[in-house]
Design an enzyme around this catalytic site. Structure first.
Site, PDB file in Angstrom:
ATOM      1  CE  LYS A 254     -23.670   6.754 -16.879  1.00 43.61           C
ATOM      2  NZ  LYS A 254     -23.191   7.507 -17.919  1.00 43.61           N
TER       3      LYS A 254
ATOM      4  CG  ASP B 252     -22.856  10.265 -15.557  1.00 42.84           C
ATOM      5  OD1 ASP B 252     -22.639   9.989 -16.872  1.00 42.84           O
ATOM      6  OD2 ASP B 252     -24.126  10.508 -15.217  1.00 42.84           O
TER       7      ASP B 252
HETATM    8  N1  GLU Z   1     -20.240   9.342 -18.028  1.00 39.41           N
HETATM    9  C1  GLU Z   1     -19.809   9.544 -19.473  1.00 39.41           C
HETATM   10  C2  GLU Z   1     -20.867   8.936 -20.460  1.00 39.41           C
HETATM   11  O1  GLU Z   1     -21.829   9.427 -20.191  1.00 39.41           O
HETATM   12  C3  GLU Z   1     -18.459   8.963 -19.762  1.00 39.41           C
HETATM   13  C4  GLU Z   1     -18.188   7.209 -19.425  1.00 39.41           C
HETATM   14  C5  GLU Z   1     -16.803   6.962 -19.566  1.00 39.41           C
HETATM   15  O2  GLU Z   1     -15.829   7.771 -19.811  1.00 39.41           O
HETATM   16  O3  GLU Z   1     -16.621   5.889 -19.194  1.00 39.41           O
HETATM   17  O4  GLU Z   1     -20.371   8.591 -21.350  1.00 39.41           O
END
Ligand code: GLU
Length: 448
Positions: free
Chosen positions: A130, A170
């Protein structure tokens, strides 16, 4: 020598807090998961002696960097960017980027930790990460956003790659930002590879990626209701947020005949007693995306606007927090319980405070955990990576079928691992099912 961390959850958390001081969100996420895993690990000699659970709480690495960019007045602005590469045990690091003033190591570490279990649950080869920046996109011009994204990617590019680490969107990072980020990545590397997902369709993106998290949460809810003989068409649903996840959850729920009574933002709640139609949701999507304010949008679709209110103040059967972490507290939870809520679906990551969770547990309310219910987004990201590697684009129908399939499989795994004394604890099931896959992989790699 191994310590006595596994003696109790408090002993384990003491150990974690010593290694990660002053990071309350991280502690909250780890405690939630470890509560469900500590017995499993204690009872498994291989896991216990390899200290698997302890190892999983330490990210592989955390990258932190300076971002300097010029605002529209020519003034250099300084922000801090991060990428938490939590684990690549199951595949390249994978997880979104968040641009929000609340971004800090504690928040990104909790999100990357949650992502580990979520990505494992999808059944795909996805590691966990992340990232983001403490940048506030609110009130910034298009050119400022572009310059910020380019400056951010100039540093991040050296740490990512389609087989290394694949970021996505996100909070604060949508299609526009992904376009700027991917454009800069492509320019720096002189390669068109799937190093970022959430790209627009036609520019290397996948059909259904935008809708996937919200639609997936509703598919999960449908599966959960089917388990208890319920039908989505009979549900009154309160949804928080007005971003990508909230709007697509509302759209799919309305399409399946549910009565979706709320959406919200920081200003208050848009409430429609008899439910938003699909057309209403489309209107909100268009106008909110164009920057209109929530109360004007509410009056344009014959809805009320409750200034300063939370969606949890209204009578509903299902509550779907879809905005951000810790958005639903103890008082909200009590109000929902008093009003007869039956099901909670976490479409956001860790949207319930620990105290809110306790209120729901005490009242016997079923909770669909975010790791399972909102995994549809990252799952379709995983399939965007597959399409990019193959150089193919799959149809919308195919992607919707894949999404339904994956959500059903996640549901089955979660239920299977969550059955305790004849009752299903979906939160426990999601953590145990995700852990099972990660722990086996980590063990197979030896001590590292
Ligand atoms: N931010 C999204 C999540 O919390 C998607 C992450 C992604 O597609 O890599 O899962």
């Amino acid at each position: 020598m191994a310590g006595n961390e596994l003696e109790s959850i408090d002993a384990f958390m003491e150990w974690v807090e010593e290694h990660h001081p002053n990071e309350p969100e991280y502690h909250q996420a780890v405690r939630g998961v470890a509560t469900h895993l500590i017995d499993v690990v204690r009872d498994n000699e291989d896991y216990r002696s390899a200290r698997i659970l302890q190892r999983l709480t330490e990210p592989d690495r955390i990258i932190s960097f300076r971002i300097v960019w010029e605002d529209d007045d020519g003034v250099p602005q300084i922000n801090r960017g991060y990428r938490v590469q939590h684990s690549n045990a199951l595949g390249p690091y994978k997880g979104g980027l968040r641009f929000d003033p609340t971004v800090c190591p504690a928040v990104l570490k909790f999100l990357a930790f949650e992502q580990l279990f979520k990505n494992a649950l999808t059944g795909l080869n996805l590691g966990a990460g992340k990232g983001g920046a403490d940048f506030n996109p609110k009130g910034r011009s298009n050119n400022e956003i572009m310059r910020f994204c380019q400056a951010f990617m100039t540093e991040l590019a050296r740490h990512i790659g389609q087989m290394t680490d694949v970021p996505a969107g996100d909070i604060g990072v949508g299609a526009r930002e992904i376009g700027f980020l991917f454009g800069q990545y492509k320019r720096l590397e002189n390669q068109f590879t799937g190093a970022i997902t959430g790209k627009s369709v036609g520019a290397g993106g996948s059909e259904m990626r935008t809708e996937a998290t919200g639609y997936g949460a509703i598919y999960f809810l449908e599966a959960m209701l089917a388990e208890s003989g319920g039908d989505i068409a009979d549900q009154r649903i309160a949804i928080s947020g007005a971003g990508n996840v909230a709007l697509h959850a509302a759209e799919k729920a309305a399409c399946l005949g549910a009565t979706v009574i709320t959406l919200s933002n920081r200003d208050g709640v848009l409430y429609k007693k008899d439910g938003l139609s699909q057309e209403d949701v489309v209107t909100v999507k268009k106008r909110y995306g164009a920057g209109d304010n929530m109360s004007d949008i509410a009056s344009s679709i014959d809805a009320e606007f409750g200034e300063g209110k939370a969606p949890w103040e209204y009578d509903c059967d299902v509550a779907i927090p879809s905005a951000t972490q810790n958005e639903l507290d103890k008082e909200h939870a009590q109000t929902l319980v008093d009003n007869g809520v039956k099901t909670i679906v976490e479409a956001a990551n860790m949207p319930l405070t620990a105290e809110a969770e306790q209120v729901f547990d005490d009242a016997g309310i079923t909770i669909a955990p975010g790791k399972a219910a909102n995994a549809g987004g990252v799952a379709i990201s995983g399939l965007e990576m597959s399409q990019n590697r193959l150089g193919r684009s799959w149809s919308r129908e195919r992607m919707d079928d894949e999404l339904k399939d994956i959500m059903c499989n996640i549901f089955d795994r979660t239920r299977e691992h969550g059955e305790i004394d004849g009752r299903i604890n979906y939160r426990c099931g999601a953590d145990r099912a995700g852990f099972d896959r990660v722990a086996k992989a980590v063990l197979s790699f030896g001590i590292m």
